[in-house]
Write an enzyme that holds these catalytic residues in place. Structure first.
Site, PDB file in Angstrom:
ATOM      1  N   CYS A  92      64.356  33.127  27.995  1.00 33.70           N
ATOM      2  CA  CYS A  92      63.452  31.969  27.974  1.00 33.70           C
ATOM      3  C   CYS A  92      64.226  30.773  27.433  1.00 33.70           C
ATOM      4  O   CYS A  92      64.985  30.920  26.470  1.00 33.70           O
ATOM      5  CB  CYS A  92      62.249  32.277  27.087  1.00 33.70           C
ATOM      6  SG  CYS A  92      61.059  30.934  26.969  1.00 33.70           S
ATOM      7  N   HIS A 133      55.745  35.040  33.675  1.00 33.03           N
ATOM      8  CA  HIS A 133      56.338  34.573  32.420  1.00 33.03           C
ATOM      9  C   HIS A 133      55.690  33.256  31.984  1.00 33.03           C
ATOM     10  O   HIS A 133      55.310  33.096  30.818  1.00 33.03           O
ATOM     11  CB  HIS A 133      57.851  34.397  32.618  1.00 33.03           C
ATOM     12  CG  HIS A 133      58.571  33.900  31.412  1.00 33.03           C
ATOM     13  ND1 HIS A 133      59.294  34.736  30.592  1.00 33.03           N
ATOM     14  CD2 HIS A 133      58.691  32.651  30.879  1.00 33.03           C
ATOM     15  CE1 HIS A 133      59.829  34.026  29.606  1.00 33.03           C
ATOM     16  NE2 HIS A 133      59.475  32.751  29.757  1.00 33.03           N
ATOM     17  N   GLU A 134      55.539  32.324  32.927  1.00 34.85           N
ATOM     18  CA  GLU A 134      54.974  31.016  32.594  1.00 34.85           C
ATOM     19  C   GLU A 134      53.475  31.096  32.302  1.00 34.85           C
ATOM     20  O   GLU A 134      52.975  30.396  31.419  1.00 34.85           O
ATOM     21  CB  GLU A 134      55.270  29.999  33.694  1.00 34.85           C
ATOM     22  CG  GLU A 134      56.744  29.826  34.032  1.00 34.85           C
ATOM     23  CD  GLU A 134      57.679  29.646  32.842  1.00 34.85           C
ATOM     24  OE1 GLU A 134      57.240  29.157  31.781  1.00 34.85           O
ATOM     25  OE2 GLU A 134      58.863  29.997  32.967  1.00 34.85           O
ATOM     26  N   HIS A 137      53.126  32.045  28.834  1.00 33.28           N
ATOM     27  CA  HIS A 137      53.283  30.864  27.964  1.00 33.28           C
ATOM     28  C   HIS A 137      51.949  30.139  27.804  1.00 33.28           C
ATOM     29  O   HIS A 137      51.587  29.726  26.704  1.00 33.28           O
ATOM     30  CB  HIS A 137      54.308  29.893  28.537  1.00 33.28           C
ATOM     31  CG  HIS A 137      55.699  30.097  28.047  1.00 33.28           C
ATOM     32  ND1 HIS A 137      56.089  29.895  26.751  1.00 33.28           N
ATOM     33  CD2 HIS A 137      56.821  30.481  28.709  1.00 33.28           C
ATOM     34  CE1 HIS A 137      57.375  30.145  26.614  1.00 33.28           C
ATOM     35  NE2 HIS A 137      57.851  30.507  27.800  1.00 33.28           N
TER      36      HIS A 137
END
Length: 143
Positions: A92, A133-134, A137
């Site tokens: 990241c 992954h985002e 977040h």
């Protein structure tokens, strides 16, 4: 083009994002500009496959992902279908090193584009992994 600084503070990155609205279009554009600037290594950071708005200091549910030649910006992305579970090792831009992450080979995402038009689209492979992954977040989840 407005390129923003990448945030590295785990406390701010751990906050769940608020829903994005029409008033967040400039933040979405800044996120896209920052992603495009990070297609190559800059500021000692590796190239970026995707970014979430909290990574540039905006706590809104907005992500930008390199999807082939063209990046895609998603406001309020929600993964509505997933299949093909696997364990990935991910890095990241906001955190040093790599960590394990549960991912799915195929996903379907509901989201709004920068004009707030709704879409539902399927993704596979590395693009699907990057979106997951985002989206993590946006939930305040760090790998």
């Amino acid at each position: 083009m407005t390129v923003q600084k990448i945030i590295h503070d785990p406390l701010s990155l751990s906050q769940p994002a608020a829903k994005a609205a029409a008033s967040d279009r400039q933040a979405a554009q800044d996120l896209l500009d920052t992603l495009l600037a990070h297609r190559e290594s800059i500021d000692g950071l590796p190239p970026a496959a995707g970014l979430a708005a909290n990574m540039i200091g905006v706590n809104k549910a907005i992500i930008a992902v390199n999807a082939g030649f063209l990046p895609i910006v998603m406001l309020n992305p929600t993964i509505v279908k997933r299949s093909g579970h696997y364990l990935a090792e991910e890095g990241c831009l906001s955190l040093p090193g790599e960590r394990p992450a549960d991912r799915y080979e195929e996903i379907t995402v509901k989201y709004q584009d920068m004009d707030l038009e709704e879409h539902e689209q399927a993704f596979t492979g590395f693009v699907a992994e990057t979106i997951q992954h985002e989206v993590d977040h946006c939930k305040g989840k760090l790998i």
